[in-house]
Design a protein around this motif. Structure first.
Motif, PDB file in Angstrom:
ATOM      1  N   ALA A  70      19.449  51.598  49.811  1.00  0.00           N
ATOM      2  CA  ALA A  70      19.765  51.660  51.235  1.00  0.00           C
ATOM      3  C   ALA A  70      19.184  50.457  51.974  1.00  0.00           C
ATOM      4  O   ALA A  70      19.811  49.913  52.888  1.00  0.00           O
ATOM      5  CB  ALA A  70      19.239  52.962  51.833  1.00  0.00           C
ATOM      6  N   ALA A  73      21.395  47.484  51.052  1.00  0.00           N
ATOM      7  CA  ALA A  73      22.693  47.605  51.720  1.00  0.00           C
ATOM      8  C   ALA A  73      22.561  47.317  53.207  1.00  0.00           C
ATOM      9  O   ALA A  73      23.417  46.662  53.811  1.00  0.00           O
ATOM     10  CB  ALA A  73      23.263  49.004  51.499  1.00  0.00           C
ATOM     11  N   ALA A 132      28.834  57.109  49.976  1.00  0.00           N
ATOM     12  CA  ALA A 132      28.478  55.691  49.928  1.00  0.00           C
ATOM     13  C   ALA A 132      29.625  54.821  50.430  1.00  0.00           C
ATOM     14  O   ALA A 132      29.404  53.804  51.095  1.00  0.00           O
ATOM     15  CB  ALA A 132      28.088  55.293  48.507  1.00  0.00           C
ATOM     16  N   ASP A 137      28.157  51.311  52.009  1.00  0.00           N
ATOM     17  CA  ASP A 137      27.260  50.792  50.986  1.00  0.00           C
ATOM     18  C   ASP A 137      28.045  50.158  49.841  1.00  0.00           C
ATOM     19  O   ASP A 137      27.586  49.205  49.214  1.00  0.00           O
ATOM     20  CB  ASP A 137      26.360  51.909  50.438  1.00  0.00           C
TER      21      ASP A 137
END
Length: 311
Positions: A70, A73, A132, A137
């Motif tokens: 995370a 991203a 995601a 992401d």
């Protein structure tokens, strides 16, 4: 927290070797090792254990990985926000030796100008991969939601390609000398597929396969990795497994394993691509066109009921 250190950790975790992570990041292995060591000092925990084959995540490393992804991203999105259209196309695959990765590599060889980032989310529930995609992401994920009715409205799923299955056996298995097999010939033989995760798409696949063809699929025991599975097959006279025809498996020559195609009907694992409905990455169109160009399977092919139609 140094985002490049976090990025080095994520790539090393996904690839399993510091050198491979260094090659992808365009730095030396020593630089990656130093970044990860600094990150471990900052966090006060060990993230990896070193093995003869590379690196493996510790329990703390496993707990940190999702958050680290995370962070990376988020940093990538921040950069993309000021450099529109500059980010590489990021696609999730089940594994770097999987059929999806092989097909993507073929695509990239045909389109080397494409900036492509192949990642593995390492999640079993396809809904996590969908989330995601929703979050940005990843731009797309090779996953199948077996009940398309539960897909969020802002995400769609298209057929990618079908992966025909082969039986993988050791030299002492009674089917080892066969050139081809039919599903009926597999009945009564132990097909070992360890670590089938509940709620995963492959759990649904094997449930339908077993029911339709009256096969014996044994999912007992944890999955300790492909190397352990291949060692077991090489030594066994009664254990087999199923693999995709494009999946890459490497084993020592003395294992003498055999991959045997299954026909009449061909057994196909359907692969789908999950992507956003609105504003998909511009590079996805070329990938979908490449998937459409793949040779179709024979008419006499079995697929599970949830297989999607071609894009």
């Amino acid at each position: 927290m140094d985002t490049e250190g976090v990025r080095s950790f994520v790539r090393a975790a996904e690839l399993g070797q510091l050198q491979h992570a260094a090659d992808e990041l365009g730095v030396t292995q020593q630089a990656v090792s130093k970044r990860i060591a600094a990150l471990e000092r900052e966090l006060g925990v060990r993230l990896f254990t070193r093995t003869a084959r590379g690196v493996e995540l510790t329990l703390d490393g496993q707990a940190f990985l999702a958050h680290a992804r995370a962070i990376v991203a988020g940093a990538d999105r921040a950069v993309a926000a000021i450099r529109p259209g500059s980010r590489a196309l990021r696609i999730d695959v089940l594994g770097l030796r999987s059929a999806q990765a092989v097909v993507l590599h073929d695509f990239w060889r045909a389109h080397p100008e494409t900036a492509l980032d192949v990642v593995t989310l390492r999640v079993d529930d396809p809904r996590a991969a969908v989330a995601a995609v929703q979050a940005g992401d990843v731009d797309a994920s090779f996953r199948s939601v077996t009940d398309p009715a539960v897909l969020p409205r802002d995400v769609r799923m298209v057929h990618a390609f079908d992966s025909p299955l082969e039986l993988l056996v050791g030299p002492r298995h009674p089917l080892a000398s066969a050139r081809t097999l039919t599903p009926v010939q597999l009945r009564g033989h132990r097909i070992w597929v360890p670590g089938i995760a509940p709620r995963s798409e492959w759990a649904d696949f094997y449930d339908q396969l077993v029911t339709h063809f009256d096969l014996r699929v044994d999912a007992a025991g944890p999955h300790f990795g492909d190397e352990v599975l291949l060692d077991v097959l090489a030594d066994s006279a009664d254990v087999a497994t199923l693999v995709g025809s494009r999946d890459r498996y490497l084993w020592p020559t003395n294992h003498d394993l055999r991959r045997i195609p299954i026909q009449d009907p061909t057994l196909a694992y359907p692969l789908s691509l999950v992507l956003p409905r609105a504003n998909p990455h511009p590079g996805l169109r070329a990938v979908i066109d490449h998937l459409r160009s793949l040779a179709p399977l024979p008419v006499d092919t079995w697929r599970p009921s949830w297989a999607t139609t071609p894009a």
